[in-house]
Motif scaffolding. Sequence first.
Motif, PDB file in Angstrom:
ATOM      1  N   ILE A 165      45.764  95.841  70.356  1.00 36.79           N
ATOM      2  CA  ILE A 165      45.891  96.931  69.657  1.00 36.79           C
ATOM      3  C   ILE A 165      44.633  97.015  68.701  1.00 36.79           C
ATOM      4  CG2 ILE A 165      47.226  98.288  68.008  1.00 36.79           C
ATOM      5  CD1 ILE A 165      49.597  97.099  69.628  1.00 36.79           C
ATOM      6  N   ASP A 166      44.560  95.898  67.739  1.00 26.26           N
ATOM      7  CA  ASP A 166      43.700  95.838  66.818  1.00 26.26           C
ATOM      8  C   ASP A 166      42.213  95.874  67.179  1.00 26.26           C
ATOM      9  OD1 ASP A 166      45.291  95.950  64.788  1.00 26.26           O
ATOM     10  OD2 ASP A 166      45.290  93.689  64.511  1.00 26.26           O
ATOM     11  N   PHE A 167      41.914  95.350  68.307  1.00 26.06           N
ATOM     12  CA  PHE A 167      40.635  95.306  69.124  1.00 26.06           C
ATOM     13  C   PHE A 167      40.041  96.704  69.344  1.00 26.06           C
ATOM     14  CE2 PHE A 167      37.781  95.294  72.741  1.00 26.06           C
ATOM     15  CZ  PHE A 167      36.682  94.393  72.204  1.00 26.06           C
ATOM     16  N   THR A 168      41.097  97.577  70.119  1.00 24.13           N
ATOM     17  CA  THR A 168      40.722  99.001  70.220  1.00 24.13           C
ATOM     18  C   THR A 168      40.305  99.801  69.058  1.00 24.13           C
ATOM     19  OG1 THR A 168      42.269  98.835  72.272  1.00 24.13           O
ATOM     20  CG2 THR A 168      41.486 100.866  71.501  1.00 24.13           C
ATOM     21  N   ASP A 169      41.573  99.749  67.968  1.00 23.59           N
ATOM     22  CA  ASP A 169      41.373 100.621  66.900  1.00 23.59           C
ATOM     23  C   ASP A 169      40.075 100.181  66.034  1.00 23.59           C
ATOM     24  OD1 ASP A 169      43.761 101.669  67.637  1.00 23.59           O
ATOM     25  OD2 ASP A 169      44.850 100.471  66.061  1.00 23.59           O
ATOM     26  N   MET A 170      39.746  98.714  66.048  1.00 28.44           N
ATOM     27  CA  MET A 170      38.599  98.456  65.390  1.00 28.44           C
ATOM     28  C   MET A 170      37.236  98.862  66.043  1.00 28.44           C
ATOM     29  SD  MET A 170      35.798  96.180  65.532  1.00 28.44           S
ATOM     30  CE  MET A 170      36.459  94.803  66.891  1.00 28.44           C
ATOM     31  N   LEU A 171      37.322  98.824  67.423  1.00 30.83           N
ATOM     32  CA  LEU A 171      36.114  99.574  68.117  1.00 30.83           C
ATOM     33  C   LEU A 171      35.930 101.197  67.657  1.00 30.83           C
ATOM     34  CD1 LEU A 171      36.276  97.872  71.436  1.00 30.83           C
ATOM     35  CD2 LEU A 171      34.540  97.444  69.804  1.00 30.83           C
ATOM     36  N   ILE A 172      36.805 101.871  67.615  1.00 31.22           N
ATOM     37  CA  ILE A 172      36.992 103.265  67.518  1.00 31.22           C
ATOM     38  C   ILE A 172      36.510 103.512  65.894  1.00 31.22           C
ATOM     39  CG2 ILE A 172      38.376 105.127  67.065  1.00 31.22           C
ATOM     40  CD1 ILE A 172      40.172 104.323  69.415  1.00 31.22           C
ATOM     41  N   MET A 173      36.900 102.593  65.044  1.00 34.05           N
ATOM     42  CA  MET A 173      36.474 102.644  63.689  1.00 34.05           C
ATOM     43  C   MET A 173      34.997 102.383  63.554  1.00 34.05           C
ATOM     44  SD  MET A 173      37.779 101.173  60.096  1.00 34.05           S
ATOM     45  CE  MET A 173      39.155 102.325  59.857  1.00 34.05           C
ATOM     46  N   LEU A 174      34.499 101.266  64.252  1.00 36.49           N
ATOM     47  CA  LEU A 174      33.146 100.992  64.324  1.00 36.49           C
ATOM     48  C   LEU A 174      32.139 102.231  64.771  1.00 36.49           C
ATOM     49  CD1 LEU A 174      31.088  98.688  64.129  1.00 36.49           C
ATOM     50  CD2 LEU A 174      31.340  98.210  66.390  1.00 36.49           C
ATOM     51  N   ALA A 194      34.391  92.989  62.568  1.00 34.87           N
ATOM     52  CA  ALA A 194      35.722  92.360  63.119  1.00 34.87           C
ATOM     53  C   ALA A 194      36.549  91.733  61.832  1.00 34.87           C
ATOM     54  CB  ALA A 194      35.712  91.670  64.355  1.00 34.87           C
ATOM     55  N   LYS A 195      35.984  90.920  61.359  1.00 38.54           N
ATOM     56  CA  LYS A 195      36.607  90.017  60.071  1.00 38.54           C
ATOM     57  C   LYS A 195      37.054  90.896  58.891  1.00 38.54           C
ATOM     58  CE  LYS A 195      35.107  85.428  61.492  1.00 38.54           C
ATOM     59  NZ  LYS A 195      36.562  85.057  61.873  1.00 38.54           N
ATOM     60  N   PHE A 196      36.024  91.736  58.734  1.00 42.14           N
ATOM     61  CA  PHE A 196      36.329  92.913  57.775  1.00 42.14           C
ATOM     62  C   PHE A 196      37.402  93.689  57.882  1.00 42.14           C
ATOM     63  CE2 PHE A 196      35.715  96.939  55.552  1.00 42.14           C
ATOM     64  CZ  PHE A 196      35.784  96.614  54.335  1.00 42.14           C
ATOM     65  N   TYR A 197      37.524  93.978  59.051  1.00 45.88           N
ATOM     66  CA  TYR A 197      38.481  95.059  59.661  1.00 45.88           C
ATOM     67  C   TYR A 197      39.723  94.140  59.666  1.00 45.88           C
ATOM     68  CZ  TYR A 197      41.334  98.040  62.584  1.00 45.88           C
ATOM     69  OH  TYR A 197      42.654  98.681  63.158  1.00 45.88           O
ATOM     70  N   LEU A 198      39.730  92.975  60.061  1.00 48.53           N
ATOM     71  CA  LEU A 198      40.829  92.227  60.017  1.00 48.53           C
ATOM     72  C   LEU A 198      41.726  91.848  58.790  1.00 48.53           C
ATOM     73  CD1 LEU A 198      42.654  90.518  62.397  1.00 48.53           C
ATOM     74  CD2 LEU A 198      41.346  88.559  61.572  1.00 48.53           C
ATOM     75  N   ALA A 199      40.802  91.782  57.655  1.00 47.58           N
ATOM     76  CA  ALA A 199      41.313  91.544  56.509  1.00 47.58           C
ATOM     77  C   ALA A 199      41.865  92.855  55.740  1.00 47.58           C
ATOM     78  CB  ALA A 199      40.438  91.114  55.277  1.00 47.58           C
TER      79      ALA A 199
END
Length: 274
Positions: A165-174, A194-199
């Motif tokens: 879930i986080d991977f797809t959402d992170m790519l979309i935000m990128l 990716a690390k910034f998104y994770l935090a």
Amino acid sequence: MKKKNALFVPDSTEVLSCKILHAKLKCQKTPKENDVRKLASNWEDKLCDPIHVSYRDGQYGIVEGQKRKLAKMMVDSEGTLICHIYRGLTEQDEYQLFSQLNNGKRSYGTNEDYEARSQFDPKWKYVIECANKAGFSIVYSGGAKENTFGCPATIEEVYDELGDIDFTDMLIMLYTVCNGNKYSLQSTFFKGFAKFYLAYKSSIIEKEFKKVFIDKATKTVTQSCFSKIKEKSDAYNRTKNVGIKTAFGILMRYNECCSKKNTLSFGDFDSLIS
């Protein structure tokens, strides 16, 4: 087709003429001529490991060992090689065998391996699907360009860290905040993003985040915006981890560019290095 412990094993080992052996898979790179010549100049039959060959549709296709075949023919145009032969493989099986032979000892593979895995590996196919969904494609040579990743090992590493879930959402935000700019798709920056998104995934405001990457003069995403992040990253010396350093640079630029009421807490960043 024979398998042992879920791995393909040869059906037989035979001596074959080099003339009937041909490259098999599109992921296989043509060996460099200088490398072939160097191997040929020191050629000894007794030192040559058997090459791996798939027999399908009346043809012997090299799955692993192209350089040895070319070097042998440079030494002896009528030469032969000892071959491990696999019978009954499908094309998909051949890609899987290529991966098995070339990357069994690596956590993350070569670009050729990722291209092979795109033909058979459910996990990597899913990662490609996620990238496509976000508006990106993936190439296996040539490096990053607009909307296109050139760092498959990094992508898999990030996927393993973030999950579905986080991977797809992170790519979309990128894609949303960087507009597919090639500098956003290079390995070091992507790890940091990716690390910034994770935090900060629950605190990021997209319209504020976009300000980090938009040049005020041109109103477009430019290289200079990524250079400013790198300057902040280089000044961070609490770790040598390039992903965390880049995440720090993004955080600093985010807080510089956003309104004061929307700044992000450094406490959440500390969770990355704890």
